[in-house]
Design an enzyme around this catalytic site. Structure first.
Site, mmCIF file in Angstrom:
data_model
loop_
_atom_site.group_PDB
_atom_site.id
_atom_site.type_symbol
_atom_site.label_atom_id
_atom_site.label_comp_id
_atom_site.label_asym_id
_atom_site.label_seq_id
_atom_site.Cartn_x
_atom_site.Cartn_y
_atom_site.Cartn_z
ATOM 1 N N ALA A 82 0.843 -1.196 0.000
ATOM 2 C CA ALA A 82 0.000 0.000 0.000
ATOM 3 C C ALA A 82 0.873 1.239 0.000
ATOM 4 C CB ALA A 82 -0.920 0.011 1.225
ATOM 5 N N ARG A 140 36.498 24.337 -17.624
ATOM 6 C CA ARG A 140 36.925 23.263 -18.520
ATOM 7 C C ARG A 140 37.227 23.805 -19.922
ATOM 8 N NH1 ARG A 140 39.351 18.433 -19.223
ATOM 9 N NH2 ARG A 140 38.358 17.205 -20.881
ATOM 10 N N GLU A 153 6.529 10.246 -1.875
ATOM 11 C CA GLU A 153 5.375 11.120 -1.644
ATOM 12 C C GLU A 153 4.508 11.223 -2.894
ATOM 13 O OE1 GLU A 153 4.717 13.968 0.905
ATOM 14 O OE2 GLU A 153 6.659 13.973 1.927
#
Lengths: 405, 378, 261
Positions: free
Chosen positions: B129, B267, B362
């Site tokens: 559940a 970079r 959630e």
């Protein structure tokens, strides 16, 4: 003292703006120059203004001293257990040069207990006179006793310049002396010179985290006082044949008048190799990647008999104690060889090691600013480079010991 | 409606960021590696008043508004998403008390939770559940002065460490959703066992455990609200909690964006920093837009909390959008890092794994869509 | 124990950069921060208060913007903060600054300890703390790395000296200047931040603290800055690039040839 702009004369040419060494001290408003609170009255703008619109009003210093009463260059000889700090000899050597230019004498102030022998040392580094104050009460440096004595001596003999080593003790009491004597004090000087015209002591020191240098004057008060960074001035060769005059002054201070008591002096064993005295320093920076990297640094330092230094970033990260930090907020060092490993060369770091004789930089980044000051540099991974260096130096040591046996 | 930051929002963000970057961020990689619950971080959150940001200060809460709370969750999550998850699970764990608890329950559990003296956990999900709450199998049967709980919960964040859990159980199975009630169960209550802990892909420090109830006797006075009110309370708590998840997503996405921007400026390839290439520039622009849109939607929903009205649809939208936006953002951020992004040396590797949970817990994205469309199509 | 902490708002010197073209300082965009050593002083004060009770008052001399620094101190947990501000204080050197702060401290009344950071990162002089002690004619312990206790009016602390430290007691009131190693300054809390955001910071002017304007600011400063310049960098040396094994050996040879090792 104040700086004023005659608005009607100002043509808004901004010449003053370029001449001003203090960003923000002059701002332009509606095509006119305006002097802000940041102005220190140095006068650079006055000289630069093509239309004489800037006037520096020099108010008479109501607390000015009678300059004619002062002469002599004094050096505070800092000692612990009868041994003088190296910096004292450095500033004696420097003080000698200043005194020669001014045509005056060099005085060494020696305070402590059973420290007479230091007068001879002071003479050999250029002192003409030694002012000696001895007492059991004076065995250890303490703020109250040492500052009272210094204040009284200066009051009685009126030297025009007094120099201290910028050590924790030197900086501790010099500021109190300056307040009491109503005179200026410049901290942590790295350069001293006499202006031949004004005969003023030009005191140069790093400021703003070492990003800039400032030359500071104390024109109307005496003595002109400065603390001087250790390891910056070159110590002259000691001339053991030089002699001078010893002046003994009685100590008037009683134990109960001193507000601090030293319970114990603890030599900190965690600072095994004294950074400031080391001939060779191997330093690690953020490029180590982790605290474990310092093992490699220690190994190299061990092989070459050097001390371990560190950049601020590694200290802040908790990789190594603060006592190893080199730079603006750490120690100033000037070893014969400084090996910077994985240190990018932030200006704060450079401030602390730039005067090293030879600087060796190892860094992955070819554009790292450390390479700008490096005598030799390797662009590469320090984890590849250091083990090879360690090996090479080990071989060297091995060969030497072979030759000896 | 126009959203404006108050001075207090700005100050609180600065404060939480300083704290989170100074204290939480340096520990994040280690927590991920060791899979250990960072109890230290919980104490630190408490020390800095972050365990009850938007709850009344007269009861020990932070006294700030719900937007400030979202900002706090965001900044904590930017530093360490696992800690952000522990923080939101704590809020979720005590919110039922805030909404429906009586004064003596509040005194005993809620106010100490605000200060972080007590850690809370929300104990609803069961193996069979998750999405469908009404399929809950855990039962609570009144026996004299006690309810007797039996059943198994799982994936319970903070469950093994919390001082109390708000546990949802069926007092009357025949009534389905209307037969659900919610109880306070204290740590160490006989009959409550901590089962196995989960070995997760991300937010590894936010430990989740199975919680087993075997004839666990809970005092009658620990019933929150009335019997049968559990489902209603759960829905309300979850709506409010979704704002927290959305804020976590915003924080993580912002951190990923920041690291990508920094990396792109450093970079170099083909003689230029990669920030000079349009391929990178466009990704950065898309990421920044995603972050800001998610943030504004989240704050908007947070501000609805104050109105006292239900906002199920809006909360679901914020959670759905922010969590999916964070997925897009971490994906691009890792891409910008190139091969280095795949290495644990760079935090983006952890962020990429951590992010995935945001679209799952959630309520999955699919559940959020059910809620949203359900509100529109009823 | 009533403690006054003196702080300074400084530019974050680690963020300062030099314009490579004009070789001048770029000051714009440099954030203002509470001098880091002063944060250690506040932390030390808060810990003393936790142990011995009393209050922690923070003062700073500076322009109105320095209120921001004081708010940060309040957020950390200081009880009160007072700004000492007046146009007459502008351009002060350490002599005039210590005079002004000492007058402010006298004005504030009873105190047992005055805490300062060991130095400020913009000037690095370390002179204001001892200067205040001299103006107030009280004892001092500088470079404190640990405060042991406070008993019978005596403060017992460890003072760092070159190569070690001294255990010292001093009579109070006293000025203590603290090292970074003394503690880890706390981060402000949410409630502290909210309280600080709402706090009204009182301002004391030259007249309020009865400062003789002849002794304050630029007028009262014995020293002044004549010139500012950027330090010269060394010339570029010899940089090796290439395979690590070769370059490392080459470098080792260079170093060995220096005959220092």
């Amino acid at each position: 003292m104040g700086t004023f702009v005659k608005e009607d004369l100002c043509i808004g040419c901004e010449a003053c703006l370029s001449a001003c060494p203090f960003p923000g001290a002059i701002v332009m408003d509606n095509g006119k120059a305006i002097i802000t609170d940041l102005c220190t009255g140095c006068g650079a703008c006055e000289e630069s203004c093509p239309v004489q619109a800037i006037v520096i009003e020099r108010v008479q210093d109501i607390n000015a001293h009678d300059l004619s009463k002062y002469n002599g260059v004094w050096i505070f000889v800092e000692q612990r257990e009868g041994i003088a700090a190296n910096v004292s000899y450095e500033i004696l050597s420097e003080g000698r040069k200043l005194a020669n230019e001014l045509g005056t004498y060099v005085g060494a102030v020696i305070i402590g207990d059973k420290i007479e022998h230091l007068a001879k040392q002071a003479f050999s580094y250029g002192a003409d006179k030694a002012f000696i104050v001895q007492s059991e009460v004076l065995k250890d440096y303490r703020t109250d006793s040492y500052s009272r004595i210094m204040i009284n001596l200066i009051d009685s003999f009126k030297p025009e310049i007094v120099l201290f080593g910028a050590t924790n003790n030197g900086r501790d009491f010099a500021a109190r002396i300056a307040v009491k004597l109503n005179t200026g004090l410049t901290a942590d000087c790295t350069g001293l010179a006499i202006n031949p015209e004004s005969r003023l002591l030009e005191q140069t020191r790093p400021a703003f985290g070492g990003n800039i240098m400032a030359t500071i004057l104390c024109p109307t008060r005496r003595p002109q006082m400065a603390t001087v960074r250790p390891n910056v001035m070159k110590k002259s060769e000691a001339d053991q044949s030089r002699e001078g005059e010893s002046i003994h002054i009685e100590c008037q201070i009683k134990e109960e008048e001193i507000r601090t008591k030293i319970l114990e002096v603890i030599k900190d064993t965690t600072i095994t190799v004294n950074l400031t005295d080391a001939d060779i320093i191997v330093s690690g920076g953020r490029g180590l990647g982790s605290p474990e990297g310092f093992k490699l640094i220690e190994e190299l330092a061990g092989v070459v008999g050097g001390a371990v230094g560190a950049s601020r970033a590694t200290v802040d990260a908790g990789w190594i104690p603060h006592s190893h930090q080199v730079g603006q907020t750490g120690k100033t060092v000037s070893p014969k060889i400084y090996i910077a490993c994985g240190i990018s060369g932030a200006i704060q770091h450079l401030a602390g090691m730039q005067s090293s004789d030879i600087i060796i930089a190892i860094n992955k980044d070819p554009d790292a600013s450390i390479f700008n000051v490096a005598t030799y540099g390797i662009v590469g991974d320090l984890y590849e480079v250091l083990p090879i260096l360690i090996d090479e130096f080990k071989k060297l040591r091995f060969n030497r010991s072979e030759q000896v046996s | 409606m126009e959203f404006n930051y108050t001075d207090e929002h700005i100050e609180i963000r600065k404060m939480v960021r300083e704290f989170a970057q100074g204290v939480l961020a340096p520990r994040a990689a280690e927590i991920d590696l060791t899979n250990e619950f960072p109890m230290n971080n919980v104490h630190e959150l408490a020390k800095h008043d972050l365990m009850g940001v938007a709850y009344p200060d007269e009861n020990g809460g932070g006294g700030a508004d719900p937007v400030s709370e979202a900002i706090a969750v965001e900044e904590v999550s930017a530093a360490c998403l696992a800690t952000g998850s522990i923080m939101t699970a704590h809020y979720l764990g005590f919110d039922a008390l805030y909404l429906a608890g009586n004064e003596s329950q509040k005194e005993k559990y809620l106010y100490p939770a605000y200060t972080g003296e007590k850690l809370a956990a929300f104990c609803l999900t069961e193996p069979d559940a998750g999405t469908d709450m009404s399929a809950n199998k855990t039962t609570a049967v009144l026996d004299g002065e006690h309810y007797v709980l039996n059943g198994v919960k799982h994936f319970i964040t903070n469950g093994a460490y919390a001082d109390f859990l708000t546990v949802f159980a069926m007092t009357d199975k025949s009534k389905k959703a209307k037969g659900m009630s919610v109880f306070i169960v204290e740590k160490g209550t006989p009959g409550m066992e901590i089962g196995t802990g989960d070995d997760k892909m991300g937010i590894r420090g936010a430990r989740t455990h199975e919680i087993i109830f075997k004839d666990c006797r809970v005092p009658k006075e620990n019933l929150i609200g009335a019997e049968g009110e559990g489902y209603k309370i759960a829905l309300h708590v979850i709506d409010r909690g979704r704002v927290g998840i959305a804020a976590m997503a915003v924080g993580l996405a912002q951190a990923a964006l920041d690291s990508a921007v920094k990396y792109a400026k450093e970079r170099e390839v083909f003689g230029n920093t990669i920030s000079n290439y349009q391929g990178i520039q466009w990704m950065i622009a898309e990421m920044a837009t995603d972050v800001e849109a998610a943030r504004m939607l989240t704050y908007h929903v947070a501000s609805l909390k104050e109105s006292g009205k239900r906002f199920s649809k809006e909360a679901a939208m914020a959670k759905l959008f922010a969590s999916e936006a964070s997925n897009r953002v971490v994906h691009k951020a890792l891409q910008i890092h190139g091969g280095y992004g795949y290495m644990k040396e760079y935090p983006i590797e952890r962020m990429y794994r951590d992010q995935r949970i945001l679209e799952l817990f959630e309520g999955t994205s699919q559940v959020q869509k059910m809620v949203i469309s359900g509100n529109l199509l009823k | 124990m009533n403690i006054i902490v003196c702080v300074k708002q400084v530019p974050d010197t680690t963020e300062v950069k030099i314009d490579p073209v004009t070789n001048t300082l770029i000051r714009s965009g440099v954030p203002s921060i509470v001098n880091p050593f002063d944060k250690n002083a506040i932390e030390a004060a808060l810990q003393l208060k936790e142990n011995y009770g009393g209050s922690v008052k923070v003062i700073t001399m500076g322009p109105p913007q320095a209120k921001e620094a004081l708010k940060e101190c309040l957020a950390m947990g200081a009880d009160d903060a007072i700004l000492i501000s007046d146009r007459a204080f502008a351009g002060a050197d350490t002599w005039a600054t210590s005079y002004t702060l000492a007058k402010a401290i006298e004005h504030l009344g009873e105190y047992d300890l005055i805490l300062c950071g060991k130095q400020a990162i913009d000037g690095d002089t370390a002179q204001v703390g001892p200067g205040i002690a001299e103006w107030l004619d009280i004892s001092q312990i500088t470079y404190v790395q640990r405060i042991n206790n406070y008993e019978n009016g005596l403060i017992n602390a460890e003072r760092v000296i070159e190569g070690g430290f001294e255990a010292i007691t001093a009579t109070t009131p006293a000025v203590l200047t603290v090292e970074k190693s003394i503690n880890e300054p706390r981060y402000p809390s949410l409630k502290g931040t909210r309280r600080a955001a709402k706090a009204e910071i009182p301002i004391l002017s030259a007249a309020d603290i009865q400062v003789n304007e002849e002794l304050a600011g630029l007028k009262g400063s014995p020293t002044f800055v004549k010139r500012i310049f950027t330090p010269e960098l060394r010339n570029k040396g010899q940089i090796f690039t290439g395979e690590a094994r070769e370059t490392s050996k080459e470098l080792a040879e260079k170093i060995i040839n220096l005959k220092i090792i």
